[in-house]
Design a protein around this motif. Structure first.
Motif, mmCIF file in Angstrom:
data_model
loop_
_atom_site.group_PDB
_atom_site.id
_atom_site.type_symbol
_atom_site.label_atom_id
_atom_site.label_comp_id
_atom_site.label_asym_id
_atom_site.label_seq_id
_atom_site.Cartn_x
_atom_site.Cartn_y
_atom_site.Cartn_z
ATOM 1 N N GLU A 217 -60.331 39.605 -21.447
ATOM 2 C CA GLU A 217 -59.626 39.877 -22.705
ATOM 3 C C GLU A 217 -58.534 40.907 -22.447
ATOM 4 O OE1 GLU A 217 -60.207 38.602 -25.882
ATOM 5 O OE2 GLU A 217 -61.335 37.131 -24.723
ATOM 6 N N GLY A 218 -57.322 40.481 -22.536
ATOM 7 C CA GLY A 218 -56.221 41.422 -22.358
ATOM 8 C C GLY A 218 -55.925 41.788 -20.912
ATOM 9 N N ALA A 219 -56.757 41.319 -19.984
ATOM 10 C CA ALA A 219 -56.505 41.675 -18.587
ATOM 11 C C ALA A 219 -55.712 40.562 -17.921
ATOM 12 C CB ALA A 219 -57.803 41.919 -17.838
ATOM 13 N N VAL A 229 -69.564 37.439 2.860
ATOM 14 C CA VAL A 229 -69.749 37.943 4.221
ATOM 15 C C VAL A 229 -68.504 38.744 4.602
ATOM 16 C CG1 VAL A 229 -70.029 37.295 6.635
ATOM 17 C CG2 VAL A 229 -71.393 36.196 4.865
ATOM 18 N N GLY A 230 -67.339 38.188 4.301
ATOM 19 C CA GLY A 230 -66.106 38.967 4.385
ATOM 20 C C GLY A 230 -65.774 39.520 3.013
ATOM 21 N N ILE A 231 -64.627 40.173 2.900
ATOM 22 C CA ILE A 231 -64.179 40.638 1.588
ATOM 23 C C ILE A 231 -62.843 39.979 1.289
ATOM 24 C CG2 ILE A 231 -63.571 42.625 0.154
ATOM 25 C CD1 ILE A 231 -65.185 44.399 2.012
ATOM 26 N N GLY A 232 -62.822 39.152 0.262
ATOM 27 C CA GLY A 232 -61.583 38.514 -0.145
ATOM 28 C C GLY A 232 -60.962 39.299 -1.281
ATOM 29 N N GLY A 233 -59.683 39.123 -1.475
ATOM 30 C CA GLY A 233 -59.020 39.798 -2.577
ATOM 31 C C GLY A 233 -57.905 38.935 -3.119
ATOM 32 N N ALA A 234 -57.572 39.133 -4.374
ATOM 33 C CA ALA A 234 -56.445 38.417 -4.973
ATOM 34 C C ALA A 234 -55.813 39.317 -6.020
ATOM 35 C CB ALA A 234 -56.912 37.111 -5.598
ATOM 36 N N LEU A 235 -54.510 39.180 -6.156
ATOM 37 C CA LEU A 235 -53.727 40.002 -7.075
ATOM 38 C C LEU A 235 -53.144 39.113 -8.160
ATOM 39 C CD1 LEU A 235 -51.626 41.690 -4.222
ATOM 40 C CD2 LEU A 235 -53.639 42.684 -5.309
ATOM 41 N N VAL A 236 -53.445 39.417 -9.412
ATOM 42 C CA VAL A 236 -52.847 38.679 -10.526
ATOM 43 C C VAL A 236 -52.006 39.666 -11.309
ATOM 44 C CG1 VAL A 236 -53.303 37.431 -12.678
ATOM 45 C CG2 VAL A 236 -54.707 36.984 -10.657
ATOM 46 N N LEU A 237 -50.728 39.335 -11.498
ATOM 47 C CA LEU A 237 -49.833 40.232 -12.229
ATOM 48 C C LEU A 237 -49.194 39.490 -13.395
ATOM 49 C CD1 LEU A 237 -48.758 43.114 -12.274
ATOM 50 C CD2 LEU A 237 -46.924 42.414 -10.782
ATOM 51 N N LYS A 238 -49.407 39.992 -14.592
ATOM 52 C CA LYS A 238 -48.898 39.368 -15.819
ATOM 53 C C LYS A 238 -49.182 37.872 -15.846
ATOM 54 C CE LYS A 238 -45.889 43.177 -16.580
ATOM 55 N NZ LYS A 238 -44.678 43.857 -16.206
ATOM 56 N N GLY A 239 -50.410 37.529 -15.524
ATOM 57 C CA GLY A 239 -50.838 36.137 -15.604
ATOM 58 C C GLY A 239 -50.425 35.264 -14.433
ATOM 59 N N ASP A 335 -54.111 46.361 -14.112
ATOM 60 C CA ASP A 335 -54.709 46.908 -15.316
ATOM 61 C C ASP A 335 -56.214 47.052 -15.149
ATOM 62 O OD1 ASP A 335 -53.789 47.801 -17.746
ATOM 63 O OD2 ASP A 335 -54.644 46.083 -18.794
ATOM 64 N N VAL A 336 -56.783 46.172 -14.334
ATOM 65 C CA VAL A 336 -58.235 46.058 -14.197
ATOM 66 C C VAL A 336 -58.566 45.720 -12.748
ATOM 67 C CG1 VAL A 336 -60.164 44.495 -14.794
ATOM 68 C CG2 VAL A 336 -58.683 45.376 -16.604
ATOM 69 N N VAL A 337 -59.717 46.187 -12.271
ATOM 70 C CA VAL A 337 -60.251 45.739 -10.985
ATOM 71 C C VAL A 337 -61.542 44.977 -11.275
ATOM 72 C CG1 VAL A 337 -61.285 46.458 -8.789
ATOM 73 C CG2 VAL A 337 -59.213 47.594 -9.623
ATOM 74 N N MET A 338 -61.631 43.742 -10.774
ATOM 75 C CA MET A 338 -62.796 42.886 -11.003
ATOM 76 C C MET A 338 -63.658 42.846 -9.754
ATOM 77 S SD MET A 338 -62.546 41.018 -13.866
ATOM 78 C CE MET A 338 -61.255 40.850 -15.097
ATOM 79 N N LEU A 339 -64.951 43.109 -9.921
ATOM 80 C CA LEU A 339 -65.876 43.003 -8.798
ATOM 81 C C LEU A 339 -66.518 41.624 -8.835
ATOM 82 C CD1 LEU A 339 -67.512 46.563 -9.118
ATOM 83 C CD2 LEU A 339 -65.775 45.829 -7.478
ATOM 84 N N GLY A 340 -66.175 40.770 -7.855
ATOM 85 C CA GLY A 340 -66.679 39.394 -7.834
ATOM 86 C C GLY A 340 -67.584 39.139 -6.636
ATOM 87 N N GLY A 341 -68.137 37.936 -6.567
ATOM 88 C CA GLY A 341 -69.039 37.578 -5.472
ATOM 89 C C GLY A 341 -70.291 38.452 -5.521
ATOM 90 N N VAL A 342 -70.770 38.897 -4.351
ATOM 91 C CA VAL A 342 -71.981 39.746 -4.379
ATOM 92 C C VAL A 342 -71.705 41.101 -5.025
ATOM 93 C CG1 VAL A 342 -72.988 38.613 -2.354
ATOM 94 C CG2 VAL A 342 -71.694 40.735 -2.049
ATOM 95 N N ARG A 371 -63.217 54.057 -17.720
ATOM 96 C CA ARG A 371 -64.078 53.326 -16.793
ATOM 97 C C ARG A 371 -64.111 51.810 -17.064
ATOM 98 N NH1 ARG A 371 -66.994 56.939 -13.464
ATOM 99 N NH2 ARG A 371 -65.421 58.543 -13.150
ATOM 100 N N SER A 372 -63.595 51.393 -18.231
ATOM 101 C CA SER A 372 -63.637 49.962 -18.545
ATOM 102 C C SER A 372 -62.639 49.179 -17.685
ATOM 103 C CB SER A 372 -63.320 49.741 -20.019
ATOM 104 O OG SER A 372 -61.945 49.983 -20.242
ATOM 105 N N ARG A 373 -61.781 49.901 -16.944
ATOM 106 C CA ARG A 373 -60.836 49.192 -16.071
ATOM 107 C C ARG A 373 -61.525 48.579 -14.852
ATOM 108 N NH1 ARG A 373 -55.657 50.073 -17.279
ATOM 109 N NH2 ARG A 373 -55.161 51.858 -18.595
ATOM 110 N N LEU A 374 -62.715 49.048 -14.543
ATOM 111 C CA LEU A 374 -63.466 48.530 -13.397
ATOM 112 C C LEU A 374 -64.603 47.676 -13.945
ATOM 113 C CD1 LEU A 374 -63.987 48.705 -10.282
ATOM 114 C CD2 LEU A 374 -65.440 50.681 -10.766
ATOM 115 N N ARG A 375 -64.538 46.349 -13.712
ATOM 116 C CA ARG A 375 -65.482 45.436 -14.367
ATOM 117 C C ARG A 375 -66.099 44.438 -13.408
ATOM 118 N NH1 ARG A 375 -61.435 43.089 -19.005
ATOM 119 N NH2 ARG A 375 -60.653 45.109 -19.681
#
Lengths: 419, 419
Positions: A217-219, A229-239, A335-342, A371-375
């Motif tokens: 919502e709003g992010a 097993v590895g750490i993947g990452g992705a950047l989404v900016l303004k959709g 705006d937000v950091v999302m913790l995904g996977g494990v 703290r709501s920025r980290l989800r």
């Protein structure tokens, strides 16, 4: 969208507006012709003509009248069809394969998951197995009146131009993933070629979060972390997903935490993955680097029981993760950091340490209190669903390209979509 | 550009096409009406009508006939006018203020630079000084028949909504830079309000590199490093500056090199700035942290004479810079890394160490051999020029908004442009 360097002619405008109307029906869930006209600023006559075309394609359906509770005289309600074009998403990960079929409305209509350890296995064998699972998903989709127009394959590695350039944790190097998968699928379903495209797993998961996530919502601008097993990452900016100049953006697992530290599979030293990846986390907690998904479940159980070595391992990994993520946030300003996977499953214990580093290190000061920025990421918004969504978005962006065949399948008939 | 969510109507299309024609003249340098028609795919009649409008605004001029050497019958050559709308760029840095006036063609027509140390000085005094320099530049521009339509101010700090939220190395906190500067300028030039906008210094320098840089042939995606007292950074992807969700992207100076290391002005520990910023570099070389620009010149001199402590200081700073930049490259996947500010002057000695870390740490493998990806920035493409360019681009993007006043000035008359 009409590109900046192109003239806007009549045919382009109609095609653009056809997509605009379909996306309006999609975005609102249900809407009348008058409602569309009001939203997009086209005349009712123009909207009616575009709606007729989409009804003809079978991409939208009429669904009764509006109740008198709504403003204006009652109109026929339009919804996106539950049959017709659909997208197929295939996620190949170190511990599992998942296949998902999503309809035009974005609903998850088929979901098949197989747990198995593909490490050290020939890529062609892994892809043949994924093709078998996909064929089963396609049968199930057909039974529901869905007509998949393409498949999108997500792999945890560097993916570009239909090829997995490198996927260190799978042990893949230069695998023509689109071609091999398309051939394997065609062998199971002769004469029914499906266009295949491909991407990085974290990118696909981030798109699922963007399009279907509950926590977004709003992010519209976020950093997505895929802890596997590895750490993947992705950047989404303004959709928009940021792919970088060559499609390799988001490799947060190889940010440096200790320049002369532990050797990494990538060939360098001190990469985040070696301190906060699943194997490092399990090993620090005394569970064995290769304990896999059962190990993660055991770590959770111990953490819930407040086992000191489990909590210390999370604190340590969380801190290292926080140091790297702070750098990424300073650089990219999401705006937000999302913790995904494990990380999603373990976020209760990782998030405090990550949050502390963010509060301390992000110069904008925006991460101090909020703290709501980290989800944690949303549970069902995984790479398979995001991949299916990629195909669906192609239909929404240019319905005419898919509709002119009368809904009988994709316009492109080559075995791979290419890039 | 016509936004995805908007209908494309006739007035919008004409306005879009007017910009398209002006940008074509700008991009080609010189072109005939027929040449424009061929490039943009509009009819000759449509192009002629749009050209008339731009000639009426005084934004383009006719410039003789094409020679018979060119294809087709000779036509009148069109060029962007050397008089009329212009942009003013103002760079406020720790050691100097620069003001630059750029015409529609992108040519630097006025450039004034004052060296002075503004640290510890009241922001309003610094901005009053910048306004005086700007007023002189405006007089000089008027003498050349230029009519500046706006000023853009660049500051090394977090800038958003017309305010410098934080500029640690200047010692600024929450300074309403646009308002204060506009007032100071208005006091010097009563009744001649100029719209003022603002941005981060590294962002402006990166835009100068993108638009006017000599080294950017084909480099539309790059990471720009601005080495000054602090370290600024900016990310350009496919020709677009990435601002992040709140406008704070690019803060590479606060990526972590040593989690428990030296304290930083930002309040955290172990930031890159404390190891590879100008002060750290000069101090390691034994020249004193506050030696400033003369210190940098001395460092260069010693390095040229192969002084061991100068070379060791560069090697050390270069290595730390390389560790952080590798993380940024893994995350963002640019095509090129530009060394700007004092890093440009020192690139001969810094680049080898930076390049070594990039070769070792970037997982895509694209940085292994290709050393041309790491380049010094162009000498004249600084933040002042980039800032002036921001104003000029606004005119190119929507000439009608500026031309309807008959070239007599900007359409907006408020003292600040706002956001």
């Amino acid at each position: 969208m009409i590109p900046l360097g192109a003239k806007a002619d009549k045919a382009t405008v109609r095609r653009h507006n056809l997509s605009l109307v379909l996306r309006t029906v999609h975005g609102t869930g249900e809407v009348t012709r008058a409602g569309i006209a009001a939203r997009v600023g086209l005349t009712r006559a123009a909207v009616s003509s575009l709606v007729e075309q989409l009804l003809g394609y079978g991409f939208i359906t009429e669904w009764g009248k509006t109740s008198s509770g709504q403003a204006g005289r009652p109109g026929t309600v339009l919804k996106v069809a539950r049959t017709g074009p659909a997208g197929v998403g295939v996620e190949i990960n170190v511990g599992h394969i998942a296949v998902c079929v999503v309809d035009l409305a974005g609903t998850d209509r088929v979901r098949l998951v197989e747990d198995f350890d593909s490490r050290g296995m020939q890529p062609s064998r892994v892809l043949a197995r994924a093709a078998r699972l996909t064929a089963r998903a396609l049968d199930s989709a057909a039974g529901q009146g869905l007509e998949p127009v393409g498949a999108h394959v997500a792999v945890p590695g560097l993916v570009t131009g239909g090829t997995v350039r490198q996927a260190p944790n799978l042990g893949w190097n230069r695998v023509a993933v689109e071609g091999v998968f398309a051939q394997a699928l065609l062998a199971l379903r002769p004469l029914r070629a499906l266009p295949v495209s491909s991407d990085n797993e974290a990118n696909a998961a981030a798109l699922a979060e963007l399009w279907y996530g509950a926590g977004t919502e709003g992010a519209r601008s976020f950093l997505y972390l895929s802890g596997e097993v590895g750490i993947g990452g992705a950047l989404v900016l303004k959709g928009e997903l940021l792919r970088g100049a060559h499609g390799f953006a988001g490799e947060i697992g190889h940010m440096v935490v200790d320049p002369d530290g532990r050797p990494c599979r990538c060939g360098a030293r001190g990469c985040l993955e070696q301190y906060a990846g699943q194997a490092a986390l399990l090993s620090t907690a005394g569970l064995g680097a290769d304990a896999g998904a059962p190990g993660v479940a055991e770590l959770r159980r111990r953490a819930r029981e407040r086992d000191p070595s489990a909590l210390a391992a999370m604190e340590r990994a969380g801190r290292q993760l926080g140091v790297a993520v702070s750098g990424a946030v300073n650089l990219f300003d999401p705006d937000v950091v999302m913790l995904g996977g494990v990380y999603r499953e373990l976020s209760e214990w990782l998030a405090p340490a990550v949050g502390r580093e963010l509060a301390r290190r992000v110069v904008s000061g925006l991460w101090d209190r909020d703290r709501s920025r980290l989800r944690p990421a949303s549970p069902l918004s995984d790479a398979a669903r995001g991949s299916a969504g990629v195909v669906v978005r192609e239909v929404l962006a240019d319905p005419a390209a898919y509709g002119e065949r009368g809904g009988s399948g994709p316009r492109r008939t080559a075995s791979t979509a290419g890039r």
